[in-house]
Design a protein around this motif. Sequence first.
Motif, PDB file in Angstrom:
ATOM      1  N   TYR A 145      26.342  38.153  43.483  1.00 44.53           N
ATOM      2  CA  TYR A 145      24.943  38.570  43.474  1.00 44.53           C
ATOM      3  C   TYR A 145      24.272  38.279  44.818  1.00 44.53           C
ATOM      4  N   LEU A 146      24.592  37.123  45.407  1.00 45.17           N
ATOM      5  CA  LEU A 146      24.038  36.811  46.721  1.00 45.17           C
ATOM      6  C   LEU A 146      24.487  37.821  47.766  1.00 45.17           C
ATOM      7  N   ALA A 147      25.778  38.180  47.699  1.00 47.36           N
ATOM      8  CA  ALA A 147      26.296  39.167  48.652  1.00 47.36           C
ATOM      9  C   ALA A 147      25.629  40.517  48.450  1.00 47.36           C
ATOM     10  N   MET A 148      25.426  40.902  47.183  1.00 45.53           N
ATOM     11  CA  MET A 148      24.764  42.177  46.913  1.00 45.53           C
ATOM     12  C   MET A 148      23.324  42.183  47.411  1.00 45.53           C
ATOM     13  N   LEU A 149      22.691  41.015  47.461  1.00 46.74           N
ATOM     14  CA  LEU A 149      21.315  40.920  47.951  1.00 46.74           C
ATOM     15  C   LEU A 149      21.265  40.762  49.469  1.00 46.74           C
ATOM     16  N   LEU A 187      29.764  50.789  50.412  1.00 46.97           N
ATOM     17  CA  LEU A 187      31.093  50.186  50.292  1.00 46.97           C
ATOM     18  C   LEU A 187      31.013  48.736  49.858  1.00 46.97           C
ATOM     19  N   THR A 188      30.010  48.006  50.384  1.00 47.51           N
ATOM     20  CA  THR A 188      29.864  46.600  49.991  1.00 47.51           C
ATOM     21  C   THR A 188      29.659  46.467  48.499  1.00 47.51           C
ATOM     22  N   ASN A 189      28.722  47.263  47.984  1.00 50.76           N
ATOM     23  CA  ASN A 189      28.467  47.203  46.547  1.00 50.76           C
ATOM     24  C   ASN A 189      29.658  47.699  45.742  1.00 50.76           C
ATOM     25  N   ALA A 190      30.328  48.749  46.253  1.00 53.31           N
ATOM     26  CA  ALA A 190      31.486  49.288  45.524  1.00 53.31           C
ATOM     27  C   ALA A 190      32.627  48.279  45.481  1.00 53.31           C
ATOM     28  N   LEU A 191      32.897  47.640  46.652  1.00 50.26           N
ATOM     29  CA  LEU A 191      33.992  46.672  46.700  1.00 50.26           C
ATOM     30  C   LEU A 191      33.684  45.443  45.857  1.00 50.26           C
ATOM     31  N   LEU A 192      32.436  44.975  45.923  1.00 49.27           N
ATOM     32  CA  LEU A 192      32.065  43.820  45.107  1.00 49.27           C
ATOM     33  C   LEU A 192      32.141  44.158  43.618  1.00 49.27           C
ATOM     34  N   THR A 193      31.696  45.362  43.268  1.00 52.37           N
ATOM     35  CA  THR A 193      31.788  45.785  41.866  1.00 52.37           C
ATOM     36  C   THR A 193      33.239  45.898  41.435  1.00 52.37           C
ATOM     37  N   LEU A 194      34.086  46.477  42.320  1.00 54.66           N
ATOM     38  CA  LEU A 194      35.509  46.602  42.006  1.00 54.66           C
ATOM     39  C   LEU A 194      36.154  45.232  41.860  1.00 54.66           C
ATOM     40  N   TYR A 195      35.779  44.310  42.757  1.00 56.88           N
ATOM     41  CA  TYR A 195      36.342  42.964  42.691  1.00 56.88           C
ATOM     42  C   TYR A 195      35.956  42.272  41.388  1.00 56.88           C
ATOM     43  N   SER A 214      35.039  43.691  38.686  1.00 61.74           N
ATOM     44  CA  SER A 214      35.689  44.395  37.577  1.00 61.74           C
ATOM     45  C   SER A 214      37.126  43.931  37.418  1.00 61.74           C
ATOM     46  N   LYS A 215      37.809  43.765  38.562  1.00 60.67           N
ATOM     47  CA  LYS A 215      39.208  43.350  38.508  1.00 60.67           C
ATOM     48  C   LYS A 215      39.346  41.920  38.030  1.00 60.67           C
ATOM     49  N   LYS A 216      38.448  41.046  38.499  1.00 57.48           N
ATOM     50  CA  LYS A 216      38.571  39.624  38.206  1.00 57.48           C
ATOM     51  C   LYS A 216      37.945  39.215  36.873  1.00 57.48           C
ATOM     52  N   ILE A 217      36.997  39.976  36.368  1.00 61.78           N
ATOM     53  CA  ILE A 217      36.287  39.553  35.159  1.00 61.78           C
ATOM     54  C   ILE A 217      36.394  40.591  34.049  1.00 61.78           C
ATOM     55  N   ILE A 218      35.944  41.827  34.352  1.00 62.67           N
ATOM     56  CA  ILE A 218      35.849  42.829  33.282  1.00 62.67           C
ATOM     57  C   ILE A 218      37.230  43.225  32.769  1.00 62.67           C
ATOM     58  N   LYS A 219      38.163  43.488  33.686  1.00 64.87           N
ATOM     59  CA  LYS A 219      39.503  43.902  33.255  1.00 64.87           C
ATOM     60  C   LYS A 219      40.199  42.821  32.432  1.00 64.87           C
ATOM     61  N   PRO A 220      40.202  41.545  32.882  1.00 64.53           N
ATOM     62  CA  PRO A 220      40.806  40.505  32.033  1.00 64.53           C
ATOM     63  C   PRO A 220      40.123  40.378  30.674  1.00 64.53           C
ATOM     64  N   LEU A 221      38.787  40.545  30.644  1.00 64.93           N
ATOM     65  CA  LEU A 221      38.086  40.474  29.357  1.00 64.93           C
ATOM     66  C   LEU A 221      38.523  41.613  28.435  1.00 64.93           C
ATOM     67  N   MET A 222      38.747  42.790  29.015  1.00 70.76           N
ATOM     68  CA  MET A 222      39.234  43.911  28.202  1.00 70.76           C
ATOM     69  C   MET A 222      40.641  43.623  27.679  1.00 70.76           C
ATOM     70  N   GLU A 223      41.457  42.981  28.510  1.00 72.40           N
ATOM     71  CA  GLU A 223      42.806  42.608  28.055  1.00 72.40           C
ATOM     72  C   GLU A 223      42.728  41.590  26.924  1.00 72.40           C
ATOM     73  N   LEU A 224      41.803  40.632  27.061  1.00 67.10           N
ATOM     74  CA  LEU A 224      41.635  39.647  25.991  1.00 67.10           C
ATOM     75  C   LEU A 224      41.155  40.318  24.710  1.00 67.10           C
ATOM     76  N   ARG A 225      40.256  41.272  24.838  1.00 62.11           N
ATOM     77  CA  ARG A 225      39.779  41.999  23.662  1.00 62.11           C
ATOM     78  C   ARG A 225      40.930  42.761  22.997  1.00 62.11           C
ATOM     79  N   LYS A 226      41.764  43.389  23.824  1.00 58.96           N
ATOM     80  CA  LYS A 226      42.917  44.116  23.288  1.00 58.96           C
ATOM     81  C   LYS A 226      43.865  43.166  22.563  1.00 58.96           C
TER      82      LYS A 226
END
Length: 482
Positions: free
Chosen positions: A11-15, A183-191, A193-205
């Motif tokens: 969030y700090l980086a996005m700001l 790109l900053t926002n896209a890369l941070l969002t992708l990061y 997503s990879k580090k938090i959202i994707k693992p959470l989806m795997e846990l849900r599965k």
Amino acid sequence: MSIRLKLILSYLAMLIVPLVLLVLTAMLLVVVYQGDLQNLKKLYETKIEGLEESDYHRLIKHAIEQDPALLKDQKYLNDLSAELTSKDTYLYIRSGNRVLFASDGIQSNTDLISELPAFQRSRDRFVSPTKPYGNEFYQFVRYDFGSVDTVNLYLITKVDPFIYFARKYSPYLLVSAIVILVLTNALLTLYMSKKIIKPLMELRKSAMQFKDGKLETPVMIKGKDEIGQLGTAFEEMRSRLRDSIAVQAQYELNRKELIANISHDLKTPITSIRGYVDGLLEGIADSPEKTEKYMRTIAAKAVEMDRLIDELFLYSKLDLHSMPFSFETVKIDDFLNDLAEELHFELEKTGVNFVSDIQVDPDSAITIDGDSFRRVLNNIIQNSLKFMDKADKEIRLAAKTERELLLVIEDNGSGIPNEALPYVFDRFYRAERSRSAETGGSGLGLAIAKQIVSAHGGNIRAESEEGAGSRIIITLPIARRD
């Protein structure tokens, strides 16, 4: 790195990153349209406040057009040159090839002066592009005066290379800032997503698979953050659930087998009792001798049933770990010698030669429940007696102490088949196919022995050679050495 810290930094980086880029872009725009910040400050310190640079130039041109004599007024030209020099601008005036005035610092730049264009027409104005001359960048504005005596007035401005670059490439800089922002926002969002959202989806599965009873697929989420720890906990939970279900299934199978075995072992004596009772009722036992024989048989079967029920009850208590033990620490030497004397006395009455070889440390002790352990040895010996097929029956007890107490009970019976050795301590297991209580017993003797030895923290195993005899080996931990 924890998820909390990751989110905070993200969030700090996005700001901060967009803010920094916007500030840089704004500064570049200011530089592009106003010159550098110092020049902007100086602009408000001039005598003609609130006017743009182009307006200032037009005022100079207008003043000279109104009073051409100013071109020869050295005081006016010196004052004007000093004013312009404060803005990094130089004044240069010539008529034909004759120099009328030149600000200090510009005369030495012969390359620039040699490229100054000649008179074109009266009242003409020409703005040159920014070009490098030597190691510096310059831009000039030419004003043409007169019709007979032609005069060229040049306002030559030194351009900061950074300002020149900014002016020339400002569109690209603006586009680059936007691209970097996206790109900053896209890369941070992708990061994230990879580090938090994707693992959470795997846990849900995985959780949905757990709900459906699918426990074979491992949870492949690793890491040292909270999600990685959660993934590890999920994997451990999956493994334990799978093992628990497998154990539960085995318990259910064992329960069914136990019920079947109890039913079989109890049905045999009950059937015999019913047969003899029916014989008595129907008058088959027509003599006192037969009646007594039938009654004795019924009594023996009842005793057999009572013994079987006692063993079942004992095994159940041991299996549920609800058997109360009275542990006490005793000298190994004294305990085994007393036990050997009891066994010798009992076996001698049955015609079995008992040999003991007790070589233990006289100062070593063991923590044991004496009555329960006597039952272990009694069950082992009773099991050996069932399979004695030699004329000279013999049972040997050997003991020695090293790091632990080693007990060996050996007989010279018929032995145990190799394929049966792994199962002799299982409940209701009999090496021979017959389930006759007379030859096979209840099938619980060695199972009870194993449970008691395990409760003492020891181990028990069997060795055998068919036709030569069997060997039961028990190891128990030593409590202390005096």
